[in-house]
Motif scaffolding. Structure first.
Motif, short mmCIF file in Angstrom:
data_model
loop_
_atom_site.label_atom_id
_atom_site.label_comp_id
_atom_site.label_asym_id
_atom_site.label_seq_id
_atom_site.Cartn_x
_atom_site.Cartn_y
_atom_site.Cartn_z
N ASP A 199 87.54 6.03 49.46
CA ASP A 199 87.67 6.94 50.60
C ASP A 199 89.06 6.77 51.19
O ASP A 199 89.49 5.65 51.49
N VAL A 200 89.76 7.89 51.39
CA VAL A 200 91.15 7.87 51.82
C VAL A 200 91.27 8.63 53.14
O VAL A 200 90.93 9.82 53.21
N ALA A 201 91.77 7.96 54.17
CA ALA A 201 92.07 8.61 55.45
C ALA A 201 93.58 8.83 55.52
O ALA A 201 94.35 7.96 55.12
N ASP A 202 94.00 9.99 56.05
CA ASP A 202 95.42 10.32 55.98
C ASP A 202 96.01 10.74 57.32
O ASP A 202 95.33 10.83 58.34
N ARG A 203 97.31 11.01 57.28
CA ARG A 203 98.08 11.34 58.48
C ARG A 203 97.55 12.59 59.18
O ARG A 203 97.55 12.69 60.41
N ASN A 204 97.11 13.58 58.42
CA ASN A 204 96.70 14.85 58.99
C ASN A 204 95.25 14.87 59.47
O ASN A 204 94.75 15.92 59.86
N GLY A 205 94.60 13.73 59.42
CA GLY A 205 93.20 13.69 59.82
C GLY A 205 92.27 14.08 58.70
O GLY A 205 91.10 14.42 58.94
N GLY A 206 92.78 14.04 57.48
CA GLY A 206 91.96 14.37 56.33
C GLY A 206 91.20 13.17 55.81
O GLY A 206 91.59 12.02 56.01
N LEU A 207 90.11 13.44 55.11
CA LEU A 207 89.30 12.43 54.43
C LEU A 207 89.10 12.91 53.00
O LEU A 207 88.58 14.00 52.77
N THR A 208 89.54 12.12 52.04
CA THR A 208 89.42 12.46 50.63
C THR A 208 88.57 11.41 49.94
O THR A 208 88.79 10.21 50.13
N VAL A 209 87.62 11.85 49.13
CA VAL A 209 86.70 10.94 48.44
C VAL A 209 86.91 11.09 46.94
O VAL A 209 86.87 12.21 46.41
N ILE A 210 87.13 9.96 46.26
CA ILE A 210 87.44 9.93 44.83
C ILE A 210 86.46 8.98 44.15
O ILE A 210 86.20 7.88 44.65
N ASP A 211 85.92 9.38 43.00
CA ASP A 211 84.92 8.54 42.35
C ASP A 211 85.58 7.46 41.49
O ASP A 211 86.80 7.35 41.41
#
Length: 476
Positions: A199-211
């Motif tokens: 799970d990746v939290a980023d500068r723009n307030g995004g959340l990205t989930v990678i398996d």
């Protein structure tokens, strides 16, 4: 013999991919160099029985990349993508007493990453160094990574380092390897991982989930930017940002709850039934994982950079921008405030009555958080900290720049094969004694259809896949 080189790039102006791929044929050897534009990249060399077969293999590699959108380019014309680094200030502590520091280790650069388990302590800094130490402060090993370390995360006994270049390295073996490559439009602030799902939290307030196979699963954009918190369990992903904490269903099907916090979230922690958010308005807040309700508030004197808990939330610890560390009872009662003696704590973890912190001056600090030691410190009696030095002969491990090849698998080696399945490259175990249906968590950038590889060891992971332990070599 001079090499024949083809250089390709995939770069999108809207913030998408930003990668290069270079293939060089020199006689019967084919060398591939790849990575993010502006970086040195990683190198893989393979040998072939003849010049003709080497050229055919190189042409196949180039063709595959062109079909994916890569195009011929001139190396050096595009600059590396910018990297956001956390800017912090640290003032002297206003506490009357200093914490009982047992030992401290200066890493040489500002440090954010920390992980502590029963065996050792890990610290990663902005210079790309990750050190492992014993609980007595002895330096055991060093990993030198190509970019600054944003954070360290653990998944069972696997340790991962998220770096400024968007690469997440598996440090569980002596030779680190790139386990995940995060898209260049994702400006990483923080990571968490559970059962191979990143799970990746980023500068723009995004959340990205990678398996576990480094494939994008889902993404969301929370209501606030600068997401410095992400935590995950079997029930939800907890995303902390400038406008509070938002919980999402683990499969990405929707938002479970959102709770505005008192100030922007700068750090997060979790226990079984609660998440803890440290904010720029001088508090740590405990939120129910089930409902998002604020259950307790822990008041500090300045901006909170980090927090942690004793098991079950019995004690709550916080580090502020004025080089102080606090301890609270579960109900919010402040038990003590002490100076760190080493700058502000940017990350922390508690284990067996010791509080481990990484600070703005780049130190890993071990504090005796036992009641008697703290009471003595409040009365002005503290031990003399041991300043740990790294031995000149400490083992140093770096990611392999080339993929070694072997002509036959050693008796103890495990053979895996890269195969096409539904348009994707998967890796399965060929050796006996393993489930051939399970996928292997394997670096995507070295997968090649039909290729076989030898691995030192594999371990089963929850979720039904295998994780690599040890070196990866190509079987030719």
């Amino acid at each position: 013999m001079a090499g024949e080189t083809t250089y390709l790039e995939l770069s999108q102006d809207g913030g998408g991919a930003h990668k290069f791929y270079e293939v060089t044929v020199a006689g019967t050897a084919v060398t591939v160099r790849y990575g993010r534009i502006g970086a040195a990249g990683q190198v893989q060399t393979s040998s072939f029985p003849s010049v003709e077969k080497a050229r055919a293999a190189a042409a196949k590699k180039v063709g595959e990349k062109v079909r994916k959108g890569y195009a011929p380019a001139v190396a050096g014309q595009r600059a590396a993508r910018p990297v956001t680094r956390r800017e912090v200030t640290s003032a002297p502590s206003t506490a009357r007493a200093v914490a009982p520091v047992l030992w401290r280790f200066a890493t040489g650069s500002s440090a954010f990453g920390i992980h502590v388990d029963e065996d050792r302590c890990w610290v990663g800094n902005q210079a790309g160094n990750v050190y492992t130490l014993g609980h007595d402060g002895e330096v055991l090993a060093r990993y030198q990574l190509p970019a600054g370390v944003k954070c360290l995360v653990a998944d069972d006994f696997w340790i991962y380092a998220g770096c400024d270049d968007g690469t997440v390295y598996d440090l569980s073996s002596k030779l680190p390897f790139a386990a995940y490559q995060i898209a260049s439009d994702v400006d990483i602030f923080w990571l968490d991982i559970r059962e191979g799902v990143l799970d990746v939290a980023d500068r723009n307030g995004g959340l990205t989930v990678i398996d576990h196979e480094d494939e994008h699963q889902w993404s969301r954009r929370s209501s606030g930017d600068h997401a410095w918190m992400v935590r995950r369990d079997e029930h939800a992903v907890y995303h902390g940002h400038a406008r509070g904490v938002t919980a999402y269903a683990p499969d990405g099907t929707g938002e479970l709850w959102h709770t505005p916090t008192s100030g922007s979230v700068l750090f997060g922690w979790q226990e079984d039934h609660a998440v803890y958010a440290g904010t720029n308005r001088r508090v740590v807040q405990r939120l129910s994982k089930a409902t998002g309700a604020v259950e307790a508030t822990y008041q500090c004197d300045t901006v909170v950079y980090s927090c942690a808990t004793a098991p079950g939330g019995r004690y709550v610890f916080a580090g502020d921008s004025s080089s102080s560390v606090y301890c609270f009872a579960a109900d919010g009662t402040r038990l003590w405030k002490l100076g760190t003696g080493s700058g502000s704590a940017l990350s922390m973890q508690y284990l067996n009555e010791k509080l481990y912190m990484v600070t703005t001056d780049g130190s890993l600090v071990c504090v005796d958080a036992g009641e008697s030691a703290v009471s003595a410190a409040q009365a002005g009696s503290v031990p003399v900290p041991v300043d740990v030095k790294s031995a000149a002969a400490v083992p140093t491990y770096t990611p392999a720049r080339t993929l070694a090849t072997v002509s036959a698998a050693p008796a103890s080696g495990i053979v895996v094969e890269c195969v096409q399945e539904a348009g994707r490259l998967r890796v399965h175990v060929v050796s006996e004694g393993y489930d051939p249906r399970w996928n292997v968590q394997f670096p995507r950038h070295i997968r090649e259809a039909g290729a076989r590889y030898v691995i030192d060891a594999l371990s089963p992971a929850a979720g039904g896949f295998y994780r690599v332990r040890g070196e990866i070599r190509r079987l030719v």
